[in-house]
Design a protein around this motif. Structure first.
Motif, PDB file in Angstrom:
ATOM      1  N   HIS A 111       0.827  -1.204   0.000  1.00  0.00           N
ATOM      2  CA  HIS A 111       0.000   0.000   0.000  1.00  0.00           C
ATOM      3  C   HIS A 111       0.863   1.256   0.000  1.00  0.00           C
ATOM      4  O   HIS A 111       0.589   2.223  -0.723  1.00  0.00           O
ATOM      5  CB  HIS A 111      -0.920  -0.011   1.224  1.00  0.00           C
ATOM      6  CG  HIS A 111      -1.774   1.214   1.340  1.00  0.00           C
ATOM      7  ND1 HIS A 111      -1.374   2.341   2.030  1.00  0.00           N
ATOM      8  CD2 HIS A 111      -3.011   1.494   0.838  1.00  0.00           C
ATOM      9  CE1 HIS A 111      -2.314   3.252   1.953  1.00  0.00           C
ATOM     10  NE2 HIS A 111      -3.316   2.772   1.239  1.00  0.00           N
ATOM     11  N   ARG A 114       2.335   1.802  -3.455  1.00  0.00           N
ATOM     12  CA  ARG A 114       1.336   2.284  -4.417  1.00  0.00           C
ATOM     13  C   ARG A 114       0.925   3.725  -4.127  1.00  0.00           C
ATOM     14  O   ARG A 114       0.739   4.528  -5.046  1.00  0.00           O
ATOM     15  CB  ARG A 114       0.102   1.387  -4.395  1.00  0.00           C
ATOM     16  CG  ARG A 114       0.279   0.023  -5.013  1.00  0.00           C
ATOM     17  CD  ARG A 114       0.564   0.109  -6.518  1.00  0.00           C
ATOM     18  NE  ARG A 114      -0.426   0.867  -7.227  1.00  0.00           N
ATOM     19  CZ  ARG A 114      -1.572   0.364  -7.716  1.00  0.00           C
ATOM     20  NH1 ARG A 114      -1.833  -0.921  -7.559  1.00  0.00           N
ATOM     21  NH2 ARG A 114      -2.420   1.115  -8.364  1.00  0.00           N
ATOM     22  N   ALA A 115       0.775   4.043  -2.844  1.00  0.00           N
ATOM     23  CA  ALA A 115       0.330   5.383  -2.473  1.00  0.00           C
ATOM     24  C   ALA A 115       1.355   6.448  -2.864  1.00  0.00           C
ATOM     25  O   ALA A 115       0.988   7.595  -3.133  1.00  0.00           O
ATOM     26  CB  ALA A 115       0.055   5.445  -0.972  1.00  0.00           C
ATOM     27  N   LYS A 120      -1.087   7.246  -9.735  1.00  0.00           N
ATOM     28  CA  LYS A 120      -1.966   6.089  -9.700  1.00  0.00           C
ATOM     29  C   LYS A 120      -3.147   6.289  -8.748  1.00  0.00           C
ATOM     30  O   LYS A 120      -4.283   6.031  -9.100  1.00  0.00           O
ATOM     31  CB  LYS A 120      -1.178   4.848  -9.270  1.00  0.00           C
ATOM     32  CG  LYS A 120      -0.018   4.491 -10.198  1.00  0.00           C
ATOM     33  CD  LYS A 120      -0.496   4.047 -11.568  1.00  0.00           C
ATOM     34  CE  LYS A 120       0.673   3.594 -12.436  1.00  0.00           C
ATOM     35  NZ  LYS A 120       0.234   3.190 -13.776  1.00  0.00           N
ATOM     36  N   TRP A 121      -2.866   6.732  -7.547  1.00  0.00           N
ATOM     37  CA  TRP A 121      -3.893   6.845  -6.512  1.00  0.00           C
ATOM     38  C   TRP A 121      -4.002   8.271  -6.002  1.00  0.00           C
ATOM     39  O   TRP A 121      -3.006   8.950  -5.821  1.00  0.00           O
ATOM     40  CB  TRP A 121      -3.535   5.957  -5.328  1.00  0.00           C
ATOM     41  CG  TRP A 121      -3.782   4.506  -5.513  1.00  0.00           C
ATOM     42  CD1 TRP A 121      -4.329   3.894  -6.600  1.00  0.00           C
ATOM     43  CD2 TRP A 121      -3.486   3.466  -4.575  1.00  0.00           C
ATOM     44  NE1 TRP A 121      -4.389   2.544  -6.401  1.00  0.00           N
ATOM     45  CE2 TRP A 121      -3.876   2.256  -5.161  1.00  0.00           C
ATOM     46  CE3 TRP A 121      -2.927   3.452  -3.307  1.00  0.00           C
ATOM     47  CZ2 TRP A 121      -3.732   1.038  -4.514  1.00  0.00           C
ATOM     48  CZ3 TRP A 121      -2.782   2.246  -2.654  1.00  0.00           C
ATOM     49  CH2 TRP A 121      -3.183   1.044  -3.254  1.00  0.00           C
ATOM     50  N   THR A 122      -5.223   8.691  -5.723  1.00  0.00           N
ATOM     51  CA  THR A 122      -5.425   9.934  -4.996  1.00  0.00           C
ATOM     52  C   THR A 122      -5.307   9.617  -3.507  1.00  0.00           C
ATOM     53  O   THR A 122      -5.475   8.465  -3.093  1.00  0.00           O
ATOM     54  CB  THR A 122      -6.812  10.522  -5.278  1.00  0.00           C
ATOM     55  OG1 THR A 122      -7.822   9.617  -4.775  1.00  0.00           O
ATOM     56  CG2 THR A 122      -7.025  10.729  -6.775  1.00  0.00           C
ATOM     57  N   HIS A 125      -8.395   7.828  -2.247  1.00  0.00           N
ATOM     58  CA  HIS A 125      -8.494   6.426  -2.667  1.00  0.00           C
ATOM     59  C   HIS A 125      -7.534   5.563  -1.862  1.00  0.00           C
ATOM     60  O   HIS A 125      -7.887   4.450  -1.453  1.00  0.00           O
ATOM     61  CB  HIS A 125      -8.179   6.301  -4.154  1.00  0.00           C
ATOM     62  CG  HIS A 125      -8.249   4.892  -4.663  1.00  0.00           C
ATOM     63  ND1 HIS A 125      -9.434   4.189  -4.739  1.00  0.00           N
ATOM     64  CD2 HIS A 125      -7.274   4.038  -5.088  1.00  0.00           C
ATOM     65  CE1 HIS A 125      -9.190   2.977  -5.197  1.00  0.00           C
ATOM     66  NE2 HIS A 125      -7.889   2.851  -5.410  1.00  0.00           N
ATOM     67  N   ALA A 126      -6.341   6.069  -1.620  1.00  0.00           N
ATOM     68  CA  ALA A 126      -5.359   5.322  -0.824  1.00  0.00           C
ATOM     69  C   ALA A 126      -5.904   5.040   0.571  1.00  0.00           C
ATOM     70  O   ALA A 126      -5.732   3.946   1.113  1.00  0.00           O
ATOM     71  CB  ALA A 126      -4.053   6.099  -0.736  1.00  0.00           C
ATOM     72  N   VAL A 129      -8.577   2.237   0.404  1.00  0.00           N
ATOM     73  CA  VAL A 129      -7.982   0.914   0.190  1.00  0.00           C
ATOM     74  C   VAL A 129      -7.458   0.340   1.505  1.00  0.00           C
ATOM     75  O   VAL A 129      -7.730  -0.819   1.848  1.00  0.00           O
ATOM     76  CB  VAL A 129      -6.840   0.996  -0.846  1.00  0.00           C
ATOM     77  CG1 VAL A 129      -6.035  -0.300  -0.864  1.00  0.00           C
ATOM     78  CG2 VAL A 129      -7.404   1.279  -2.240  1.00  0.00           C
ATOM     79  N   LYS A 275      -9.225  10.693 -10.171  1.00  0.00           N
ATOM     80  CA  LYS A 275      -9.455   9.258 -10.015  1.00  0.00           C
ATOM     81  C   LYS A 275      -8.691   8.454 -11.049  1.00  0.00           C
ATOM     82  O   LYS A 275      -8.133   7.392 -10.734  1.00  0.00           O
ATOM     83  CB  LYS A 275     -10.951   8.961 -10.126  1.00  0.00           C
ATOM     84  CG  LYS A 275     -11.304   7.480 -10.018  1.00  0.00           C
ATOM     85  CD  LYS A 275     -12.792   7.254 -10.162  1.00  0.00           C
ATOM     86  CE  LYS A 275     -13.131   5.765 -10.080  1.00  0.00           C
ATOM     87  NZ  LYS A 275     -14.574   5.513 -10.236  1.00  0.00           N
TER      88      LYS A 275
END
Length: 399
Positions: A111, A114-115, A120-122, A125-126, A129, A275
């Protein structure tokens, strides 16, 4: 002579340095000037043949009886040719590796990686998740070594979510868990992905559009109701702007003064705020600029246009939804539903579909970041949004 419990308990503390109380068999109590007491053992390492000291424990956490038992175990290891200090380090390393290879540790590492990939992620959204894992997976499987988790372990948790009537949530949690296991397989932390084939075991979910209205008369009445909302001014103004720009609610709530170009009448959204991870630009009608300017005396000195003073952050999408419910539109219309309202009406009004799609920031499945031009049809979209704003005002006046 052997030590007694009273001798250990009442041992005097040296004014400086350390002193030792011997118990025999190599075991002794080291007392420091700080008042701390440690059980230790002197021995010759069977592997290095050097004089070594083993730290056995701390008094009073470890009493005299427990210290003697630990010393006996150390003696057995030495007799078998094993260095107890090396054994202790090996056990500690194995324990740490076990912790590092638990599902929760691997998931949090995935995580975090990715964050950090802002394209990729706002942030919102992070957060969602990670919370899905914390709520649905970590309590049951978080401490399990990731390589030991079997398909049924995960399916049981997903079915529990389903049985609670949250089929859509079950699918979303599955997607997250599937990505975590794929990440672990790539790092060779587990041999296979145990959930790779589980999607077909979940009940299918029918995608539903957010509640929205498309009847012109009802749209006009809703706009009038929003104008009369007597809640927080930031919430009312955000709701007033939403139908004009029809961006996603979280994008609207996160509007920053620094993103706005009033001279060009444009709102620039960075890719990290979107997004789809692609930068977007939204033309601003005269009505929207006026509404934003009305917020300047209240939030102009903050980062966010819709700043919430009680939290120090922007208002939430939940605050918009609750306001709509207070206006009597629960299950009838939502802040996100304005996107569907605009899409439906603009297409019915014969505006080009690709203008509408670009304004909605819908990325085509076969398009890449390189081929996606966020400023595509900007002039046409600016004209369309101004005409759309004028149209909404007409509906409101008619209502």
């Amino acid at each position: 002579m052997k030590l007694t419990d009273n001798e250990v308990k009442n041992a005097l503390v040296p004014s400086k340095g350390t002193k030792q109380l011997n118990d025999g068999g190599g075991l002794y109590l080291e007392i420091r000037a700080s008042g701390k007491k440690y059980w230790k053992r002197k021995y010759t390492s069977p592997t290095t043949k050097k004089q070594t000291i083993l730290h056995i424990g701390t008094y009073p956490d470890m009493g005299l009886k427990a210290a003697r038992l630990a010393n006996q175990k150390a003696q057995l290891l030495i007799s078998d040719g094993i260095d107890p200090s090396e054994q202790k380090q090996a056990e500690k390393k194995g324990f740490n590796e076990k912790i590092q290879n638990t599902f929760e540790h691997i998931a949090r590492t995935w995580h975090s990686d990715r964050a950090k990939q802002g394209d990729k992620w706002t942030p919102a959204h992070a957060h969602r998740v990670l919370r899905s894992l914390e709520i649905h997976i970590f309590p049951d499987l978080g401490k399990h070594p990731i390589a030991d988790i079997m398909p049924l372990d995960v399916l049981t948790l997903l079915k529990r979510i389903e049985h609670a009537g949250k089929r859509d949530t079950a699918h979303k949690v599955y997607d997250v868990v599937n990505q975590v296991f794929s990440y672990a397989v790539r790092l060779r932390l587990c041999v296979f992905n145990p959930v790779a084939e589980l999607r077909t075991e979940l009940a299918q979910v029918k995608q539903k559009a957010f509640p929205h209205i498309t009847d012109p008369k009802e749209i006009g009445e809703l706009l009038r109701q929003i104008d009369g909302y007597n809640g927080m001014p930031t919430v009312r103004t955000a709701l007033q702007i939403a139908p004009y720009v029809f961006v996603r609610p979280n994008e609207l709530c996160g509007m920053k003064w620094g993103e706005l170009d009033f001279q060009a009448a444009l709102w620039h959204k960075d890719e990290t705020e979107m997004k789809n991870g692609i930068a977007h630009v939204i033309p601003l009608s005269r009505q929207v600029i006026a509404l934003i300017e009305s917020m300047r005396p209240f939030t102009g000195h903050y980062e966010y246009v819709f700043h919430n003073r009680s939290t120090g952050k922007p208002i939430t999408t939940e605050s918009l939804s609750k306001a709509m419910q207070r206006l009597g539109y629960k299950d009838i219309a939502t802040p996100h539903g304005f996107r569907h309202t605009a899409s439906t009406r603009l297409n019915e009004m014969d505006y080009r579909g690709d203008w509408v799609e670009y304004q909605l920031a819908h990325k085509e499945k076969n398009s890449s970041r390189a081929s996606y031009n966020y400023a595509q049809y900007l002039e046409q979209r600016a004209t369309m949004l101004q005409e759309w704003a004028d149209y909404l005002d007409q509906l409101k006046q008619a209502a």
